[in-house]
Design a protein around this motif. Structure first.
Motif, PDB file in Angstrom:
ATOM      1  N   MET A   1      -5.250   1.552  -3.372  1.00  0.00           N
ATOM      2  CA  MET A   1      -6.241   1.730  -2.313  1.00  0.00           C
ATOM      3  C   MET A   1      -7.497   2.459  -2.806  1.00  0.00           C
ATOM      4  O   MET A   1      -7.432   3.217  -3.784  1.00  0.00           O
TER       5      MET A   1
ATOM      6  N   HIS B   1       0.773  -1.134   7.412  1.00  0.00           N
ATOM      7  CA  HIS B   1       1.697  -0.155   8.024  1.00  0.00           C
ATOM      8  C   HIS B   1       1.866  -0.268   9.539  1.00  0.00           C
ATOM      9  O   HIS B   1       1.526   0.649  10.272  1.00  0.00           O
TER      10      HIS B   1
ATOM     11  N   HIS C   1       0.403  -1.848  -1.382  1.00  0.00           N
ATOM     12  CA  HIS C   1      -0.175  -0.668  -0.722  1.00  0.00           C
ATOM     13  C   HIS C   1       0.265   0.634  -1.394  1.00  0.00           C
ATOM     14  O   HIS C   1       1.259   1.237  -1.008  1.00  0.00           O
TER      15      HIS C   1
ATOM     16  N   HIS D   1      -1.329   4.459  -3.237  1.00  0.00           N
ATOM     17  CA  HIS D   1      -2.433   5.381  -3.522  1.00  0.00           C
ATOM     18  C   HIS D   1      -2.047   6.117  -4.791  1.00  0.00           C
ATOM     19  O   HIS D   1      -1.285   7.084  -4.729  1.00  0.00           O
TER      20      HIS D   1
ATOM     21  N   LYS E   1     -10.499  -3.328   1.561  1.00  0.00           N
ATOM     22  CA  LYS E   1      -9.752  -2.451   2.463  1.00  0.00           C
ATOM     23  C   LYS E   1     -10.684  -1.810   3.473  1.00  0.00           C
ATOM     24  O   LYS E   1     -11.705  -1.236   3.094  1.00  0.00           O
TER      25      LYS E   1
ATOM     26  N   ASP F   1       2.972   2.283   0.976  1.00  0.00           N
ATOM     27  CA  ASP F   1       1.944   3.271   1.317  1.00  0.00           C
ATOM     28  C   ASP F   1       2.247   4.574   0.575  1.00  0.00           C
ATOM     29  O   ASP F   1       2.126   5.666   1.128  1.00  0.00           O
TER      30      ASP F   1
HETATM   31 ZN   LIG Z   1      -2.337   3.909   2.773  1.00  0.00          ZN
END
Ligand SMILES: [Zn+2]
Length: 435
Positions: free
Chosen positions: A90, A230, A58, A60, A145, A300
């Motif tokens: 992502m 998450h 995960h 970005h 996703k 994340d």
């Molecule tokens: Zn995320």
């Protein structure tokens, strides 16, 4: 690289800690434990822990379209400092990764610039649900996703569309499980107001657990594999303790394990992320669940510029960057007795590989790719950031371990020192469901 050994290692696998050596014939691990072959090249681990590189499901990395925040090159470099040797990125970039063409474009950038192994999630929109199954059953695509609540970007589907997706799609679905209707109601209710923990009220626990309750039921109903991203609330932990179907896997992130709502008054937008960071009791529950219902820890990693994060609450974007610290942060949980070394390996490497059936990665064993990190116990204080955005919310934290060496596919990619060095770029695309 020629064959080499890592000697005097405390090798942590998903099952045990083995004292001994490793023989690597790049890109593979050839022997584990007792090695009798000689090699010219030897790395002395000096009794330190040697782990499989983390697989971060995960991140970005913001490319294409948001390169002012981050690029695949900058963040994959920083990731090596965090012990991360593979990432899955992502789809909320610009353009969004909602077509085969956009997905191929990302793969190309990664092939040319990524320091670690890579894959990309296609994103689901109301418009592409019907044709998504036609191109996503690809050996380089892990899952799709789905966003059930709005976050950075415009990707959003309703619960009905999510159900339709589960009926149609063959690959697993990674889901941002938060109810957009509750978030929207609260945005209306609180808009323009401010108090330190406002984000907790705008994105409250019920937005998460009400969505997760439905997601779990739909996953079970259609027998489709769903990876819930998450996890942030104790209610979800309790729900999953009661019943966790085989088809459901669970991620949490460092920010939900290391911060709680009391930190908002000190850190404000620096810890504004979606879902929100909840209360101390949620954090406690998630920490305990690392040994039960939680399968993976992903970062994340969601970088934004300092100039964006210092804006007033309502204008400041959500997201926390931390990929450069993943394993060093989690070693503090090992030192505090919250998880064991083998559990750390399961959460960051073995389970991510198992959930998406990643080919030959996620553990230290003969025949696996040599994605390996060597840790050094040397308490250090976070004083700077290697992310392109130049920050993470852990400045001035002291962490027990640092990453000394990181090998990617048997190549020494990173060596820590007075002047840290990035040495060779030898990344590969991750492969899924290969038999
Ligand atoms: Zn995320």
């Amino acid at each position: 690289m020629k064959p080499f050994r890592i000697v005097n290692a405390r090798i942590v696998t998903s099952q045990a800690i083995v004292e001994g050596d490793l023989l690597i014939d790049p890109p593979y691990i050839v022997q584990v434990g007792e090695v009798h072959n000689n090699t010219d090249l030897v790395f002395d681990a000096k009794g330190n822990y040697v782990l499989p590189g983390a697989i971060d499901l995960h991140v970005h990395f913001r490319q294409p379209g948001l390169e002012h925040k981050a690029t695949i090159e900058t963040e994959s470099r920083a990731a090596l400092r965090g012990g991360v040797t593979s990432f899955i990125d992502m789809p909320n970039t610009k353009p969004e990764t909602t077509t085969s063409r956009a997905w191929k474009e990302k793969m190309k950038v990664a092939r040319n610039t990524s320091w670690i192994n890579y894959a990309f999630y296609p994103g689901v929109t109301p418009q592409n649900i019907n044709e998504l199954p036609n191109w996503t059953e690809h050996r380089n695509i892990p899952a799709v996703k789905a966003f059930l609540a709005r976050s950075t970007g415009d990707l959003l589907i309703s619960m009905d569309e999510f159900e339709k997706l589960l009926k149609l799609i063959k690959v697993p679905v990674a889901v941002h499980s938060e109810l957009d209707s509750i978030v929207m109601e609260n945005i209306k209710k609180y808009y323009g107001k401010f108090f330190p923990d406002i984000h907790y009220y705008v994105r409250p626990p019920e937005a998460c657990y009400k969505a997760t309750d439905q997601v779990i039921k739909l996953s079970e109903k259609y027998g489709k594999q769903v990876h819930i991203l998450h996890l942030s609330t104790k209610e979800e932990v309790e729900m999953l303790r009661g019943h966790k179907p085989e088809t459901v896997s669970i991620e949490t992130c460092p920010q939900y394990l290391f911060f709680d709502s009391q930190d908002y008054s000190r850190l404000g937008n620096w810890i504004k992320c979606n879902p929100s960071i909840k209360q101390a009791e949620d954090k406690k529950s998630l920490l305990q669940a690392l040994n039960s219902v939680i399968d993976t820890i992903g970062t994340d990693h969601a970088p934004h510029l300092v100039a964006e994060k210092v804006l007033p609450y309502w204008r400041s974007p959500s997201g926390i960057p931390s990929v450069e610290l993943l394993i060093p942060l989690l070693t503090s949980l090992v030192e505090n007795g919250i998880i064991t070394w083998t559990r750390l390996v399961q959460l960051t490497a073995t389970n991510p590989a198992r959930i998406y059936k990643i080919h030959k990665r996620g553990d230290i064993a003969e025949g696996m790719y040599a994605d390996i990190i060597v840790l050094e116990r040397s308490p250090w204080t976070v004083k700077r950031s290697f992310h392109k955005c130049g920050w993470n919310p852990y400045f001035n934290w002291t962490l027990p371990y640092k990453i000394k060496y990181a090998f990617v596919n048997g190549s020494l990619a990173y060596r820590e020192g007075d002047k840290s060095e990035w040495l060779s770029r030898n990344s590969m695309p991750l492969e899924f469901r290969v038999s």
